[in-house]
Each structure stands twice: as structure tokens, then as C-alpha cells.
Design a protein around this motif. Structure first.
Motif, PDB file in Angstrom:
ATOM      1  N   VAL A  33       0.841  -1.201   0.000  1.00  0.00           N
ATOM      2  CA  VAL A  33       0.000   0.000   0.000  1.00  0.00           C
ATOM      3  C   VAL A  33       0.875   1.250   0.000  1.00  0.00           C
ATOM      4  O   VAL A  33       0.613   2.211  -0.737  1.00  0.00           O
ATOM      5  CB  VAL A  33      -0.969   0.001   1.209  1.00  0.00           C
ATOM      6  CG1 VAL A  33      -1.697   1.328   1.334  1.00  0.00           C
ATOM      7  CG2 VAL A  33      -1.956  -1.146   1.083  1.00  0.00           C
ATOM      8  N   PHE A  34       1.919   1.248   0.811  1.00  0.00           N
ATOM      9  CA  PHE A  34       2.834   2.386   0.860  1.00  0.00           C
ATOM     10  C   PHE A  34       3.439   2.651  -0.521  1.00  0.00           C
ATOM     11  O   PHE A  34       3.469   3.781  -0.988  1.00  0.00           O
ATOM     12  CB  PHE A  34       3.940   2.124   1.891  1.00  0.00           C
ATOM     13  CG  PHE A  34       4.938   3.226   2.003  1.00  0.00           C
ATOM     14  CD1 PHE A  34       4.644   4.368   2.726  1.00  0.00           C
ATOM     15  CD2 PHE A  34       6.179   3.134   1.387  1.00  0.00           C
ATOM     16  CE1 PHE A  34       5.563   5.402   2.837  1.00  0.00           C
ATOM     17  CE2 PHE A  34       7.096   4.161   1.487  1.00  0.00           C
ATOM     18  CZ  PHE A  34       6.793   5.298   2.215  1.00  0.00           C
ATOM     19  N   SER A  35       3.889   1.605  -1.200  1.00  0.00           N
ATOM     20  CA  SER A  35       4.504   1.747  -2.522  1.00  0.00           C
ATOM     21  C   SER A  35       3.507   2.262  -3.549  1.00  0.00           C
ATOM     22  O   SER A  35       3.869   2.985  -4.472  1.00  0.00           O
ATOM     23  CB  SER A  35       5.083   0.405  -2.988  1.00  0.00           C
ATOM     24  OG  SER A  35       6.102  -0.012  -2.121  1.00  0.00           O
ATOM     25  N   SER A  36       2.235   1.894  -3.373  1.00  0.00           N
ATOM     26  CA  SER A  36       1.219   2.326  -4.341  1.00  0.00           C
ATOM     27  C   SER A  36       0.979   3.829  -4.292  1.00  0.00           C
ATOM     28  O   SER A  36       0.367   4.389  -5.202  1.00  0.00           O
ATOM     29  CB  SER A  36      -0.095   1.571  -4.108  1.00  0.00           C
ATOM     30  OG  SER A  36      -0.734   2.027  -2.931  1.00  0.00           O
ATOM     31  N   LYS A  37       1.467   4.492  -3.252  1.00  0.00           N
ATOM     32  CA  LYS A  37       1.355   5.953  -3.192  1.00  0.00           C
ATOM     33  C   LYS A  37       2.298   6.605  -4.207  1.00  0.00           C
ATOM     34  O   LYS A  37       2.103   7.750  -4.583  1.00  0.00           O
ATOM     35  CB  LYS A  37       1.698   6.471  -1.792  1.00  0.00           C
ATOM     36  CG  LYS A  37       0.871   5.898  -0.683  1.00  0.00           C
ATOM     37  CD  LYS A  37      -0.556   6.352  -0.743  1.00  0.00           C
ATOM     38  CE  LYS A  37      -1.317   5.768   0.436  1.00  0.00           C
ATOM     39  NZ  LYS A  37      -2.663   6.256   0.517  1.00  0.00           N
ATOM     40  N   TYR A  38       3.306   5.858  -4.639  1.00  0.00           N
ATOM     41  CA  TYR A  38       4.285   6.354  -5.602  1.00  0.00           C
ATOM     42  C   TYR A  38       4.128   5.682  -6.964  1.00  0.00           C
ATOM     43  O   TYR A  38       4.175   6.336  -7.989  1.00  0.00           O
ATOM     44  CB  TYR A  38       5.714   6.091  -5.095  1.00  0.00           C
ATOM     45  CG  TYR A  38       6.068   6.828  -3.830  1.00  0.00           C
ATOM     46  CD1 TYR A  38       6.568   8.126  -3.887  1.00  0.00           C
ATOM     47  CD2 TYR A  38       5.909   6.243  -2.586  1.00  0.00           C
ATOM     48  CE1 TYR A  38       6.891   8.809  -2.734  1.00  0.00           C
ATOM     49  CE2 TYR A  38       6.236   6.923  -1.430  1.00  0.00           C
ATOM     50  CZ  TYR A  38       6.726   8.205  -1.505  1.00  0.00           C
ATOM     51  OH  TYR A  38       7.046   8.888  -0.363  1.00  0.00           O
ATOM     52  N   VAL A  39       3.996   4.371  -6.964  1.00  0.00           N
ATOM     53  CA  VAL A  39       3.976   3.578  -8.188  1.00  0.00           C
ATOM     54  C   VAL A  39       2.557   3.060  -8.398  1.00  0.00           C
ATOM     55  O   VAL A  39       1.983   2.460  -7.496  1.00  0.00           O
ATOM     56  CB  VAL A  39       4.970   2.387  -8.074  1.00  0.00           C
ATOM     57  CG1 VAL A  39       4.869   1.476  -9.268  1.00  0.00           C
ATOM     58  CG2 VAL A  39       6.390   2.907  -7.903  1.00  0.00           C
ATOM     59  N   LYS A  40       2.020   3.263  -9.577  1.00  0.00           N
ATOM     60  CA  LYS A  40       0.636   2.877  -9.833  1.00  0.00           C
ATOM     61  C   LYS A  40       0.499   1.479 -10.420  1.00  0.00           C
ATOM     62  O   LYS A  40      -0.585   1.034 -10.717  1.00  0.00           O
ATOM     63  CB  LYS A  40      -0.035   3.900 -10.774  1.00  0.00           C
ATOM     64  CG  LYS A  40      -0.024   5.312 -10.227  1.00  0.00           C
ATOM     65  CD  LYS A  40      -0.631   5.395  -8.846  1.00  0.00           C
ATOM     66  CE  LYS A  40      -0.510   6.772  -8.236  1.00  0.00           C
ATOM     67  NZ  LYS A  40      -0.653   6.787  -6.803  1.00  0.00           N
ATOM     68  N   ASN A  41       1.587   0.755 -10.550  1.00  0.00           N
ATOM     69  CA  ASN A  41       1.586  -0.601 -11.082  1.00  0.00           C
ATOM     70  C   ASN A  41       1.549  -1.577  -9.900  1.00  0.00           C
ATOM     71  O   ASN A  41       2.520  -1.687  -9.149  1.00  0.00           O
ATOM     72  CB  ASN A  41       2.849  -0.813 -11.934  1.00  0.00           C
ATOM     73  CG  ASN A  41       2.965  -2.203 -12.500  1.00  0.00           C
ATOM     74  OD1 ASN A  41       2.623  -3.179 -11.855  1.00  0.00           O
ATOM     75  ND2 ASN A  41       3.482  -2.285 -13.713  1.00  0.00           N
ATOM     76  N   GLU A  42       0.430  -2.283  -9.749  1.00  0.00           N
ATOM     77  CA  GLU A  42       0.236  -3.150  -8.582  1.00  0.00           C
ATOM     78  C   GLU A  42       1.293  -4.246  -8.481  1.00  0.00           C
ATOM     79  O   GLU A  42       1.807  -4.515  -7.395  1.00  0.00           O
ATOM     80  CB  GLU A  42      -1.154  -3.794  -8.641  1.00  0.00           C
ATOM     81  CG  GLU A  42      -1.477  -4.640  -7.442  1.00  0.00           C
ATOM     82  CD  GLU A  42      -2.871  -5.256  -7.495  1.00  0.00           C
ATOM     83  OE1 GLU A  42      -3.109  -6.205  -6.730  1.00  0.00           O
ATOM     84  OE2 GLU A  42      -3.709  -4.792  -8.290  1.00  0.00           O
ATOM     85  N   GLU A  43       1.639  -4.859  -9.598  1.00  0.00           N
ATOM     86  CA  GLU A  43       2.656  -5.917  -9.582  1.00  0.00           C
ATOM     87  C   GLU A  43       4.013  -5.363  -9.169  1.00  0.00           C
ATOM     88  O   GLU A  43       4.752  -6.002  -8.426  1.00  0.00           O
ATOM     89  CB  GLU A  43       2.750  -6.618 -10.940  1.00  0.00           C
ATOM     90  CG  GLU A  43       1.575  -7.513 -11.246  1.00  0.00           C
ATOM     91  CD  GLU A  43       1.320  -8.574 -10.185  1.00  0.00           C
ATOM     92  OE1 GLU A  43       2.279  -9.265  -9.779  1.00  0.00           O
ATOM     93  OE2 GLU A  43       0.172  -8.693  -9.730  1.00  0.00           O
ATOM     94  N   GLN A  44       4.336  -4.174  -9.644  1.00  0.00           N
ATOM     95  CA  GLN A  44       5.607  -3.556  -9.281  1.00  0.00           C
ATOM     96  C   GLN A  44       5.630  -3.219  -7.792  1.00  0.00           C
ATOM     97  O   GLN A  44       6.648  -3.374  -7.132  1.00  0.00           O
ATOM     98  CB  GLN A  44       5.862  -2.302 -10.129  1.00  0.00           C
ATOM     99  CG  GLN A  44       7.246  -1.733  -9.954  1.00  0.00           C
ATOM    100  CD  GLN A  44       8.348  -2.712 -10.357  1.00  0.00           C
ATOM    101  OE1 GLN A  44       8.241  -3.396 -11.362  1.00  0.00           O
ATOM    102  NE2 GLN A  44       9.395  -2.792  -9.561  1.00  0.00           N
ATOM    103  N   CYS A  45       4.490  -2.783  -7.260  1.00  0.00           N
ATOM    104  CA  CYS A  45       4.402  -2.500  -5.815  1.00  0.00           C
ATOM    105  C   CYS A  45       4.657  -3.765  -5.008  1.00  0.00           C
ATOM    106  O   CYS A  45       5.351  -3.725  -3.991  1.00  0.00           O
ATOM    107  CB  CYS A  45       3.032  -1.923  -5.469  1.00  0.00           C
ATOM    108  SG  CYS A  45       2.772  -0.257  -6.087  1.00  0.00           S
TER     109      CYS A  45
END
Length: 182
Positions: A33-45
Motif C-alpha cells: 500500500v505504501f509503494s502504491s502511493k508512488y507507483v501505480k503498477n500493482e505488480e511492481q508495488c
């Protein structure tokens, strides 16, 4: 068996894979969830969260307390997100904006994720019916809808929800100041 966060860091430092697995299960969704604040690619998060936790495992001997571990996890996750954005050059304006993110924003995100974990763990500690009712309520369902979904009386839903909220307040009272931020 759940151990407290202070002991789990010591156990992980000693190479205890079961303790790391427990820690991983707690922090993997939070870092996603934290990573999704920066990166919009769910797999990459998901990849970033996993790589971040594996970085901790590799450097586990360097950490003596949970606060340093958490700081490390959030900083590594943030840096991996920014590196991904730079590498992919998704949107240069967004990358520039992300690089300029204030420390305040970063701290707010950390607090939000930590609070999410506290609330999630408190809800998991409720009896099964109460846990289900609270989860439905958090999804926005009203008491009649919850009663219908669960096949129980609306009055039962009301009574169990009231008891569940009381139990959650008791469990989270020492963390009340964090809940005010959210």
C-alpha cells in the motif's frame, strides 16, 4: 505463536526464519500500500515490497530495535519506488514531484500504514462473528445488509457491533493519538 515486535527483531537478527515469515506477513501488505502511493503498477508495488523485506533479511544483523527496522523498510521502499519511476520514466513530471515530496508527507504515509496495521491486528483479534461484522461495516454495509449477508437478526448485528467497537476501543486506547491522524 505471535511474539511482540521487540522480540521478533531479536529473533530475526538471530536468523529465525519463522519470525521473519511472521514479520513478512505483517509488513508485506503495508509496504504494498505504501509503494502504491508512488507507483501505480500493482505488480511492481508487490515486487518492491518483497524486495524491501528481503533487503531487511539480508541486513538483519544491523538492526537491534523495531524502530530502526521500520525506518529502514519505509526508506528502502520509497527509494525503490523512486528508482523504478526514474528507470521507467513513466512520467517525468511525476518523478520530479515525487523527488520533492516533503518529509512531512513521508511521515504521514508511515503513520497511516502503521495505524492500518494496528487496527487490522485488533480486528483480527475479535471473535469471528464480530470480526465479520466489523469488516462488512468498514466496507460501508449497513446493519440490515450485514444481517442479510450473515443470516442473523439485525438486532444481533447491532449488539455484536457495539461490543466489537467497545473491544476495539479497549485494545487501541494506547494508540488513540495515532488514530487521530487518520
Amino acid at each position: 505463536m505471535k511474539c511482540n515486535m521487540r522480540n521478533i527483531v531479536t529473533d530475526i537478527r538471530g536468523g529465525d526464519k519463522d519470525s521473519f515469515k511472521e514479520f513478512f506477513e505483517d509488513y508485506y501488505p503495508i509496504l504494498c500500500v505504501f509503494s502504491s502511493k508512488y507507483v501505480k503498477n500493482e505488480e511492481q508495488c508487490k515486487d518492491i515490497a518483497q524486495e524491501t523485506l528481503l533487503s531487511y533479511w539480508e541486513k538483519r544483523a544491523d538492526f537491534e530495535d523495531i524502530y530502526k527496522v521500520k525506518g529502514f523498510l519505509y526508506m528502502v521502499a520509497r527509494n525503490r519506488c523512486l528508482n523504478y519511476l526514474k528507470r521507467e520514466q513513466v512520467n517525468q513530471a511525476y518523478v520530479d514531484e515525487a523527488n520533492r515530496e516533503s518529509e512531512e508527507y513521508f511521515q504521514e504515509e508511515v503513520i497511516e500504514q502503521e495505524t492500518y496495521m494496528l487496527v487490522r491486528k485488533a480486528i483480527e483479534g475479535l471473535p469471528p462473528q464480530m470480526r465479520t461484522i466489523i469488516k462488512y461495516a468498514m466496507e460501508g454495509l449497513k446493519n440490515p445488509q450485514i444481517a442479510s449477508e450473515m443470516g442473523i437478526a439485525e438486532g444481533t448485528v447491532h449488539a455484536l457491533k457495539k461490543t466489537a467497537y467497545r473491544k476495539l476501543r479497549e485494545q487501541l486506547k494506547e494508540h488513540f493519538y495515532l488514530l487521530l491522524f487518520i
